[in-house]
Design an enzyme around this catalytic site. Structure first.
Site, PDB file in Angstrom:
ATOM      1  N   ASP A   1       0.879  -1.154   0.000  1.00  0.00           N
ATOM      2  CA  ASP A   1       0.000   0.000   0.000  1.00  0.00           C
ATOM      3  C   ASP A   1       0.927   1.217   0.000  1.00  0.00           C
ATOM      4  O   ASP A   1       2.140   1.104   0.236  1.00  0.00           O
ATOM      5  CB  ASP A   1      -0.925  -0.006   1.224  1.00  0.00           C
ATOM      6  CG  ASP A   1      -2.108   0.948   1.032  1.00  0.00           C
ATOM      7  OD1 ASP A   1      -2.069   1.778   0.102  1.00  0.00           O
ATOM      8  OD2 ASP A   1      -3.072   0.871   1.818  1.00  0.00           O
TER       9      ASP A   1
HETATM   10  C1  BGC Z   1      -4.945   3.279  -0.183  1.00  0.00           C
HETATM   11  C2  BGC Z   1      -5.021   2.181  -1.230  1.00  0.00           C
HETATM   12  C3  BGC Z   1      -4.830   2.782  -2.600  1.00  0.00           C
HETATM   13  C4  BGC Z   1      -3.494   3.512  -2.641  1.00  0.00           C
HETATM   14  C5  BGC Z   1      -3.172   4.131  -3.983  1.00  0.00           C
HETATM   15  C6  BGC Z   1      -3.691   4.119  -0.342  1.00  0.00           C
HETATM   16  O1  BGC Z   1      -3.774   5.237   0.488  1.00  0.00           O
HETATM   17  O2  BGC Z   1      -4.981   2.707   1.100  1.00  0.00           O
HETATM   18  O3  BGC Z   1      -6.248   1.510  -1.136  1.00  0.00           O
HETATM   19  O4  BGC Z   1      -4.907   1.791  -3.579  1.00  0.00           O
HETATM   20  O5  BGC Z   1      -3.525   4.548  -1.671  1.00  0.00           O
HETATM   21  O6  BGC Z   1      -3.946   5.232  -4.257  1.00  0.00           O
END
Ligand code: BGC
Length: 710
Positions: free
Chosen positions: A282
């Site tokens: 993540d």
């Molecule tokens: C979120 C993810 C997301 C990623 C990319 C993160 O803050 O938790 O779910 O895919 O950002 O945008």
């Protein structure tokens, strides 16, 4: 002597200069793009050859620097509009890898303007309410098609964490409190996305059930709780859905960050479950290079400092801190995924987005997800001929609710608000009035002047923060009360991502949960209100009377204690907990009314290949065509220490009035196992199977012996 000393001095200076220039050259080479010649012999590009052979050939051609580059995201070029971007290796014919959000529609990163629109599908919780794996497949396929057309290789979705507490900020993005329902729908969704040769990156592994303190807190759970509640959907998504990718979570699990958690990534996901795809972090979930590589993190995305940790990999391999074999294993997985996507098979055929077709999937999903919670006065479905005026009231009357906040939010191609949808379906003989509900007295007057009042209210769930409470924000509770008082024919429509408290429930006889319905909000709502479709949705989450009633709330369970969130409620999550503690929720898991009625009969339970076959007959006993969703729950012998009932199978079919259908559902042997001191084990004694229309309405039941050790 002096001459000798001077010459030696000059030699030393020369040697020092030489060494310096070698060091400078090495330093420049390390930062510059590879100057290696373009490879003319590229056997890995031969499309007909076996995938693992091609992976091996390409891996062997990569330099250490090139390998490292494939393992971390860099700032995406503006033209990609993507959330994530990994450099390609041009000299070997390897294109870059482009990654994008998200789970309910394609989302251009807001970092690059202009943001382009896409189909805004209903929130995942709505998809879960459909109990319809075929719909989950088309939902995934729609995402896959739009991703492919935009040049996206990896889609960040589905998000499959369990709804542990009713206030969880991302519950709207997740499916359900039930691992079986989540796993079945997630696997279909993944297959749909990947049918377009786009990798689904299932997120967030694991136990990312809360948003408050998500970057710092640990989710602390015992092995049995993890195995039975929080991990099964992942296993289904990777083993039955064949997901090509998984995203590790921001939070720690039992004190170790998810993206460097050996027990979760290396031992379980890659070891026990034989997952051979890519684990990506993540954003900002990486905290170290060595520990992450060892645990199994293949690609790192760090956002604010792109390349942090993983850009050091060549140095760490050279120093011996990371073995070349460990690095190769990470690269091998990335290459395998790229071959699966078809990135080295030449350009993908031109994909076109059919916005009309995608809208119709969005509409169907919104319709199937809508749950009729109350229809005590038989007000629904509305008859367009018997109604001359409809008042549509509330903050979401004139705006389509396209989704929750955060990385799943999509700029919709177009939207249909409740007012627009109702106006279009009601036809010219019906007068539709609208009121935003800001002035409650005025809204009540508007409601009183109409034949029917539809009051559309909602919450505002978003990523990064849990909901402060289960209450509808602002003065919406008061608005509902005032409207219901002003007009006895009031329909309350909830646009919420999760359960809300309903202090006005005694005043309201007609209630729909429409979640965040996406861009086709009004079209789907109108079709439901006027009975063009049945209300087919069933609750994928328990609606508690209050947040405090939920056994997972309180103590250091939620909010977090000094060591994080302690999952000491164990297996008592969602309806399991409500059943175990004999609590009466506002609306139980699996509940949802149809516009018709169903009778359940002729239950047979017989041992079958690999498990137990459960059959029952469902008859449409009403006067309208409707959707039956029979649910099968399993009760364990007491010694197993399980909650009273677990969902183990479900069916779904449309039945004409008077029609009967025999449903046959298989409950695999694994469903009869619990996690004990020996790992997965069967309980001695008699199990019980119950079948019905919700977790609290189970008219059929039969004892079933423990399946034999076959
Ligand atoms: C979120 C993810 C997301 C990623 C990319 C993160 O803050 O938790 O779910 O895919 O950002 O945008």
């Amino acid at each position: 002597m002096a001459l000798l000393a001077a010459r030696r001095g000059r030699l030393l200076v020369l040697a020092a200069l030489l060494l310096l220039s070698v060091l400078i050259a090495a330093a420049i080479a390390a930062t510059r793009p590879s100057t290696r010649p373009v490879a003319t012999h590229r056997p890995w590009l031969a499309t007909g050859e076996p995938l693992e052979q091609r992976v091996g050939q390409l891996l062997a051609a990569l330099t250490l620097e090139e390998k490292a580059k494939m393992l971390y995201g860099i700032a995406p070029p503006a033209s990609s509009h993507a959330a994530g971007y990994v450099q390609g290796i041009a000299r070997l014919g390897v294109p870059p890898l482009v990654l994008s959000d998200g789970p309910v529609g394609l989302r251009d990163t807001p970092r690059t303007k202009p943001v382009r629109p896409a189909t805004a599908l209903p929130a995942t919780v709505s998809l879960a309410a459909s109990f319809d794996p075929a719909l989950a497949y088309s939902y995934g396929q729609t995402l896959g098609t739009e991703a492919r057309a935009r040049g996206i290789d990896v889609l960040y979705g589905p998000a499959i964490n369990i709804d542990r507490v009713p206030v969880g900020g991302r519950n709207f993005e997740y499916f359900s409190e039930d691992p079986y329902l989540t796993g079945q729908l997630a696997a279909s969704y993944v297959r749909g996305v990947q049918s377009r040769r786009v990798a689904a990156q299932v997120k967030h592994f694991a136990l990312n059930n809360q948003e408050n303190a998500r970057h710092t807190a640990s989710s602390n759970a015992d092995q049995r709780t993890m195995r039975e509640i929080y991990l099964p959907a992942w296993q289904t998504a990777v083993q039955s859905g064949h997901a090509w990718s998984v995203m590790c979570a921001n939070n720690a699990v039992n004190g170790t960050y998810s993206c460097q958690n050996n027990a979760l990534l290396r031992d379980l996901l890659e070891g026990e479950w034989a997952f051979d795809g890519v684990i990506g972090s993540d954003y900002a979930a990486t905290h170290a290079a060595g520990a992450s590589v060892t645990a199994g993190l293949d690609q790192s995305f760090t956002l604010r400092d792109w390349g942090a940790y993983y850009r050091d990999l060549p140095k760490l391999v050279r120093s011996g801190a990371i073995s070349p074999a460990a690095l190769d294993e990470r690269v091998r997985r990335v290459l395998r995924m790229m071959f699966r996507i078809g990135l080295l098979d030449g350009p993908h055929g031109a994909a076109k987005i059919d916005t009309a077709a995608d809208s119709s999937v969005a509409r169907q999903a919104a319709e199937e997800g809508t749950v009729l919670l109350r229809n005590d006065a038989g007000l629904l479905p509305l008859s367009a001929t018997a109604r001359h005026s409809i008042a549509v009231i509330g903050p979401y009357a004139r705006t389509a609710y396209t989704g929750g906040g955060g990385s799943s939010h999509v700029l919709a191609y177009h939207t249909v608000s409740p007012v627009q949808g109702i106006t279009a379906r009601a036809g010219p003989s019906v007068t539709v009035t609208a009121d935003g509900g800001a002035d409650i007295a005025r809204a009540a007057a508007v409601a009183a002047a109409a034949d029917v009042a539809i009051v559309v209210v909602g919450d505002r769930s978003k990523e990064g923060q849990d909901r402060a409470s289960m209450a509808l924000p602002g003065q919406q509770d008061a608005l509902i009360s005032a409207v219901a008082k002003a007009n006895p024919d009031t329909v309350v429509v909830l646009n919420t991502g999760a359960p809300v408290t309903m202090p006005w429930l005694a005043q309201v006889h007609t209630l729909l949960e429409a979640w965040y319905p996406g861009q086709e909000d009004g079209t789907a709502l109108a079709a439901t209100l006027f009975g063009a479709v049945d209300t087919a949705g069933r609750l994928p989450v328990t609606f508690p009377v209050s947040a405090a009633q939920d056994p997972a709330m309180g103590g250091t369970r939620y909010p977090a204690g000094p060591h994080g969130y302690d999952y000491t409620e164990g297996l008592d999550v969602g309806y399991r907990g409500f059943d175990a503690h004999s609590l009466t929720p506002l609306f139980p898991f699996g509940f949802g009314l149809s516009y018709t009625t169903f009778g359940y009969g002729r239950l047979t339970v017989s041992p079958g290949a690999g498990g137990v076959t459960v059959s029952c007959t469902v008859t449409n006993t009403g006067r309208r065509t409707g959707v039956a969703v029979p649910q099968v729950y399993l009760s364990f012998p007491k010694v197993a220490g399980e909650p009273p009932r677990l969902l183990v199978a479900f069916g779904r079919a449309t039945l004409a009035p008077g029609a009967s259908r025999r449903f046959t559902m298989t409950v695999p042997r694994h469903s009869f196992q619990f996690w004990g001191s020996q790992g997965w084990q069967l309980a001695a004694g008699s199990y019980r199977v119950s079948v019905g229309s919700s977790s609290r309405d189970l008219p059929l039941s039969a004892a079933v012996p423990s399946p034999s050790g076959r």
